[in-house]
Design a protein around this motif. Structure first.
Motif, PDB file in Angstrom:
ATOM      1  N   GLY A  13       7.474  -2.310 -11.257  1.00 58.32           N
ATOM      2  CA  GLY A  13       6.505  -1.743 -10.316  1.00 58.32           C
ATOM      3  C   GLY A  13       5.076  -1.745 -10.828  1.00 58.32           C
ATOM      4  N   GLU A  24       4.340  -8.868  -7.182  1.00 58.68           N
ATOM      5  CA  GLU A  24       5.473  -7.924  -7.311  1.00 58.68           C
ATOM      6  C   GLU A  24       6.241  -8.161  -8.612  1.00 58.68           C
ATOM      7  OE1 GLU A  24       5.891  -5.374  -5.497  1.00 58.68           O
ATOM      8  OE2 GLU A  24       4.261  -5.947  -4.132  1.00 58.68           O
ATOM      9  N   ASN A 214       3.262   0.325 -16.401  1.00 56.62           N
ATOM     10  CA  ASN A 214       3.484   0.654 -14.980  1.00 56.62           C
ATOM     11  C   ASN A 214       2.991   2.050 -14.605  1.00 56.62           C
ATOM     12  OD1 ASN A 214       5.401   2.188 -16.225  1.00 56.62           O
ATOM     13  ND2 ASN A 214       7.119   1.530 -14.950  1.00 56.62           N
TER      14      ASN A 214
END
Ligand SMILES: Cc1cc2nc3c(=O)[nH]c(=O)nc-3n(C[C@H](O)[C@H](O)[C@H](O)COP(=O)(O)OP(=O)(O)OC[C@H]3O[C@@H](n4cnc5c(N)ncnc54)[C@H](O)[C@@H]3O)c2cc1C
Length: 468
Positions: A13, A24, A214
Motif C-alpha cells: 500500500g 499500486e 508505507n
C-alpha cells in the motif's frame, strides 16, 4: 528474506507516483521492476551457497544469521571486507549497487556512534529490527533546500527543509521533502537524517527518525530518468539494471517516539550528518570500482578490436585510465587500512583518505569518459539499433562493413557497452552520479581540508625556510 518474499513484501500500500500515475505495485510497473530486480540481487547473494562466507554473518550470542552488510565494523579488516562485499554486489548489479543495505547501514552505524542515552537505545532497537528482518533500508538526508544561501529557518517557505510541525505525547508530526532518495520505492524502511549542521534558530529542523515506507502521508515521486524500454543489444547493462530515486514528500507524517532519534537538538545535526557521510563516501568509492575496471577493460578491448592496441596515443590513454582506476582503488583500500576504532568499539574509515578517494574519482570521471570514447570511435552514437541487427536483410550489410580486426558482432557489442556506460542516458546518469551523489565535489574538498592535520607540513616548511 528470500527473493520472492522480498518482492511480495513491497505490495504493502506504499504511496508511489511515476510518470503522472499512482502505482499500486512496483513489481508490475516495468521501469520500476528493473529497480526491484536490482535489489533482488542482494537477497540472491544471501542465498548463494558459494557466497556464504562473504554475504552472511551470524550473531555470536544467538547464532542468528544475518546479511553481512549489517555487520558493525570493529576493525580495519571488517572495513576491507565491507569494501569487497559492496564491490561484489555492484559487479552483479552491472556497475550499480543494489543499495538496499549499504546506505541504510551507513546511517545506522552513524547513529550508533553519535547518539547517547535513550536515543542510542532506540537506534540499537531499530538496528536489531532491520538486521533480524533482513530489511531493505533507504536513507533520506538531502533536503530540497530552496535558496542554497539561506539556512533552514530563513527560507521563504518554511517547508524547504524537513521540519517538526507538532510534538504530541505519542510522537512527532513532520512536514517537508527530501530529494534524490535512492532505492526508496523498493525499500522497507526509510531513515531520515539532517543534511547539515544547524544553529539554535533551526531547532525545528533538527530531526532524525525512521519510518516504514508505507507510512501514511509519505509520498514518493519517482524519477523517470533513464526509463522506458531498453533493449539488450543497444543497452547491455541498462536493460537489466537501474536504481530508482524519488522526491520524498512528508505530508504531515506521524512518527512515534520510539522511532525518533533526534528532535530539537541542533548541536547534534552536524555530527550525525558528517558521521553518516564518513561511511557513505566509503560505500560510494567501493561501488565505483567495477565501473572503473569496465572503463579500462572496454578501452583496451575496443582498441584491439579496432586494430590499434599498439598506437602510442592509445597506450597513453590506457596508462591514464589504469592510473585513475587503481588510484581510486588504492585510496579506498587505504581508507580502510587507516581506519580507526571509536570509544564504542566501532571502526570507521579514515575520513581524509575516504574523501580523497571520492574526490579523485569525481574529478577524474569526465576525463576518463573522454579517453574511453576516444579509444572507441564515432560508432558509439551512429551504430545500428537492435531491429537492424535482428533483420536478416540488413544484418549481412552491417556484418560486412562494421567489422574491425574482429567480426562486427563482437565489435558492436563492445561498442554498445561503452555507449551504454558513457554516451547514452545510463552514461549520463553515471556522469551526474559521479559528481553529486554522496556529496558534491566541493563537499569532499571541505572534508579533506577539515580532516588534514597540517602541523607536520607547516613545521617542515618553516624549518626549510629557516624560520624555526
Ligand atoms: C543519483 C543520485 C542519488 C542520490 N541518492 C541519495 C540518497 O539516497 N539519499 C540522499 O539523501 N541523497 C542522495 N543524493 C543526493 C546527493 O547527496 C546530492 O545530490 C548532493 O549532496 C548535492 O546536493 P544537490 O543535488 O541538492 O545540489 P546542490 O547542493 O544544489 O549543489 C549544486 C551546486 O551548488 C553548490 N552549492 C550548494 N550550496 C552551496 C552553498 N551554500 N554555497 C556554495 N555553493 C553551494 C554545490 O557545490 C554545487 O556545485 C543522490 C544524488 C544523486 C545524483
Amino acid at each position: 528474506m528470500s527473493p520472492e518474499a522480498y518482492r511480495e513484501s513491497l505490495r504493502d500500500g506504499r504511496s508511489i507516483f511515476y510518470r503522472g500515475r499512482r502505482i499500486e505495485d512496483v513489481n508490475q510497473e516495468p521501469d520500476l521492476k528493473v529497480g526491484v530486480e536490482l535489489a533482488v540481487l542482494d537477497y540472491e547473494m544471501g542465498e548463494d551457497p558459494s557466497l556464504r562466507d562473504v554475504a552472511v554473518d551470524h550473531d555470536p550470542v544467538t547464532g542468528t544469521e544475518f546479511s553481512r552488510y549489517y555487520r558493525i565494523p570493529k576493525s580495519c579488516e571488517d572495513l576491507t571486507d565491507r569494501l569487497h562485499l559492496i564491490e561484489l554486489g555492484t559487479e552483479r548489479g552491472g556497475t550499480i549497487p543494489p543499495l538496499i543495505k549499504e546506505i541504510g547501514t551507513d546511517a545506522l552505524f552513524a547513529l550508533l556512534r553519535v547518539l547517547e542515552g535513550e536515543a542510542l537505545e532506540k537506534a540499537k532497537a531499530f538496528y536489531q529490527h532491520c538486521r533480524d528482518g533482513d530489511l531493505a533500508v533507504a536513507v533520506a538526508q538531502t533536503d530540497v533546500k530552496g535558496d542554497r544561501s539561506l539556512s533552514p529557518h530563513q527560507q521563504e517557505d518554511p517547508d524547504l527543509y524537513l521540519r517538526v510541525v507538532e510534538q504530541r505525547p505519542d510522537g512527532i508530526v513532520v512536514r517537508g521533502a527530501k530529494a534524490h532518495t535512492s532505492a526508496s520505492p523498493n525499500a522497507h524502511e526509510l531513515i531520515v537524517l539532517p543534511t547539515r549542521a544547524m544553529g539554535p534558530d533551526d531547532a525545528d529542523y533538527a530531526v532524525a527518525f525512521a519510518v516504514p515506507i508505507n507510512t501514511e502521508g509519505l509520498n514518493l515521486y519517482v524519477s523517470s530518468f533513464s526509463g522506458g524500454e531498453h533493449n539488450e543489444f543497444e543497452h547491455p547493462l541498462s536493460s537489466r539494471t537501474k536504481m530508482l530515486e524519488s522526491l520524498t514528500v512528508f505530508d504531515d507524517v506521524f512518527v512515534p517516539w520510539d522511532r525518533v532519534f533526534l528532535c530539537g537538538e541542533p548541536r547534534l545535526c552536524g555530527s550525525i550528518a558528517l558521521t553518516f557521510v564518513e561511511y557513505h563516501r566509503f560505500t560510494a568509492v567501493s561501488y565505483k570500482l567495477p565501473l572503473l575496471d569496465a572503463f579500462v577493460g572496454a578501452a583496451a578491448t575496443i582498441a584491439e578490436m579496432n586494430g590499434v592496441p599498439k598506437a602510442g596515443h592509445i597506450r597513453d590513454k590506457l596508462a591514464a585510465l589504469i592510473t585513475y582506476a587503481e588510484s581510486v582503488r588504492a585510496l579506498t583500500e587505504m581508507a580502510a587500512l587507516r581506519g580507526r576504532v571509536d570509544a564504542h568499539g566501532i571502526a570507521y574509515p579514515d575520513p581524509m583518505t575516504t574523501n580523497m578517494a571520492k574526490f579523485t574519482f569525481a574529478k577524474g570521471f569526465h576525463e576518463a569518459v573522454a579517453q574511453v570514447q576516444e579509444c572507441a570511435g564515432g560508432l558509439l552514437v551512429t551504430g545500428p539499433g537492435q531491429e537492424d541487427w535482428d533483420s536478416p536483410e540488413i544484418r549481412p550489410v552491417l556484418e560486412k562493413y562494421l567489422r574491425g580486426a574482429v567480426p562486427a558482432e563482437e565489435r558492436m557489442r563492445m561498442m554498445n557497452l561503452i555507449a551504454d556506460i558513457t554516451a547514452r542516458d545510463f552514461g549520463g546518469y553515471h556522469a551526474v552520479l559521479a559528481i553529486h551523489a554522496e556529496g558534491s565535489v566541493e563537499a569532499e574538498k571541505m572534508q579533506i581540508l577539515r580532516s588534514y592535520d597540517p602541523q607536520q607540513a607547516v613545521t617542515r616548511a618553516r624549518q626549510f625556510a629557516g624560520l624555526d
